[in-house]
Design an enzyme around this catalytic site. Structure first.
Site: not given
Ligand code: CP3
Length: 374
Positions: A46, A59, A95, A172
């Site tokens: 992330r 965003r 994602d 999920y």
């Molecule tokens: O830079 C990177 O690492 C690439 C981007 C990336 C995202 N999601 C973007 C994202 C990666 C590698 C993921 C993987 C992901 N997504 C996982 C596996 C990694 C982990 O954290 O366990 C999981 C479980 C998800 C599912 C997911 N997506 C969740 C649970 C959430 C909400 C959590 C939050 O922080 O709000 C997301 C949203 C998400 N995916 C965000 C980002 C940057 C945050 C949302 C936003 O930008 O508003």
């Protein structure tokens, strides 16, 4: 530390996945192969996210799904994270839940709640209704983002493609969002095991094609995120997940390193290694030396600073990061990372401080005291 960041992009390809000699000899790729490196490569899960002002700015104008589906923007945030932090690898901005959108289950990200799936799968009939997708069509926008990112990244920085692992994806799909105890997931797993295996097979079929397509588009390595697999006992992992994780990894293009990551996996470490992967991701709960002892020497290891440590003062970050590096000194297969993703309240300066510290300390120049305050 990768230098020549602005060097011209090499076009010489010695393999379908764009593995130029420069990329092949990068510290990250070497560590994936457990070869000696001049310093410990580091990247952060992330690493592109809300802790960055530039990301928040983008965003504020587009939703997360729209960002993922706009290849130029996805490439921009991917490359920005690399340039800002000077990490040794990029991870494509996407994602793990995009397949749920493609299946038509109604994926949305709700502020303060995380991902919400409007139409979760709960029955055999729901599972039978999941469409068979062509990954190259369904995720053409991710593949385009990878092509653009590969062109825009420094020529010596490998790009990681990724997908969710079968258990985490199923959780999920079945729960309809994040979960604490995975009641619906485990109930379906225990009580309708035929449907469970059908669902995981369906996810694996798509994931194999999706990950291989990412490698073809220009990703040099692939990470599989089994973020929530730590909810399972080792016996349940073996019965309900292991065969699917194994088939997924066995189906990936040979020669492209695979990072197999999970959290809460202290009791699953050997099982995950046996399911496959060139690199095993370890969360912060485990001691790295102990993880190495248990995993043996046939795999590389990625990890494992607690992401919360980046919210602390620099002395704490330094102490904890150096502790991990000391534990792994002389281990040719160590990729430094956090034990899970960067948290939104993290300061960019602390993230940069960590990357710089890992580089300096592991290359023998351990003067990591400078660099100003938080
Ligand atoms: O830079 C990177 O690492 C690439 C981007 C990336 C995202 N999601 C973007 C994202 C990666 C590698 C993921 C993987 C992901 N997504 C996982 C596996 C990694 C982990 O954290 O366990 C999981 C479980 C998800 C599912 C997911 N997506 C969740 C649970 C959430 C909400 C959590 C939050 O922080 O709000 C997301 C949203 C998400 N995916 C965000 C980002 C940057 C945050 C949302 C936003 O930008 O508003």
């Amino acid at each position: 530390m990768p230098d020549s960041r602005n060097s011209s992009l090499s076009t010489a390809r010695d393999h379908d996945c764009g593995l130029t000699p420069q990329l092949r000899e990068s510290a990250f790729m070497k560590a994936c192969r457990r070869e000696k490196t001049p310093y410990t490569p580091v990247w952060l899960m992330r690493q592109a996210g809300r802790y960055q002002a530039e990301f928040r700015e983008i965003r504020s104008k587009v939703g997360l799904l729209e960002l993922c589906k706009t290849p130029e923007l996805a490439a921009q945030v991917t490359v920005h994270a690399v340039n800002q932090l000077e990490v040794d690898a990029a991870i494509i901005f996407a994602d793990i839940l995009l397949p749920l959108d493609a299946f038509g289950n109604g994926l949305d990200y709700v502020k303060g709640e995380g991902p919400v799936i409007a139409r979760p799968v709960r029955t055999a009939a729901d599972i039978d209704k999941l469409p068979r997708l062509d990954a190259r069509e369904a995720f053409s926008y991710v593949l385009e983002a990878i092509r653009i990112t590969r062109r825009e990244l420094p020529a010596n920085v490998p790009l990681i493609g990724f997908a969710g692992a079968p258990f985490t994806m199923a959780s999920y799909l079945i729960e309809g969002g994040s979960s604490r105890n995975y009641e619906n997931t485990k109930t379906l797993m225990y009580c309708q095991s035929e449907s469970w295996h059908k669902l995981l097979s369906h996810i694996v079929d798509l994931s194999v094609d999706y990950l291989n397509a990412q490698a073809d588009a220009g990703a040099q390595a692939l990470q599989i995120f089994d973020s929530w697999v730590g909810a399972l006992s080792v016996d349940d992992y073996m019965d309900y997940v292991f065969p699917h994780a194994k088939r997924l990894i066995a189906g990936l293009t040979p020669g492209v390193p695979v990072i197999h990551f999970g959290t809460g996996t202290a009791c699953l470490l050997e099982a995950m290694r046996d399911a496959g992967g060139d690199v095993i991701g370890v969360d912060w709960r485990m001691n790295m030396k102990e993880a190495r002892r248990r995993l043996g020497n046939e795999v590389a290891i990625q990890g494992n600073l607690d992401p919360v440590a980046l919210l602390a003062d620099r002395e704490t970050i330094r102490r904890k990061a150096e502790g991990i590096l000391r534990d792994m000194v002389g281990d040719p297969g160590h990729i430094f990372n956090l034990g899970h993703g960067v948290l939104p309240p993290t300061s960019v300066d602390n993230a940069k401080f960590l990357v710089d510290l890992v580089h300096r300390f592991s290359s023998g120049n351990s003067d990591t005291s400078g660099g100003g305050d938080t």
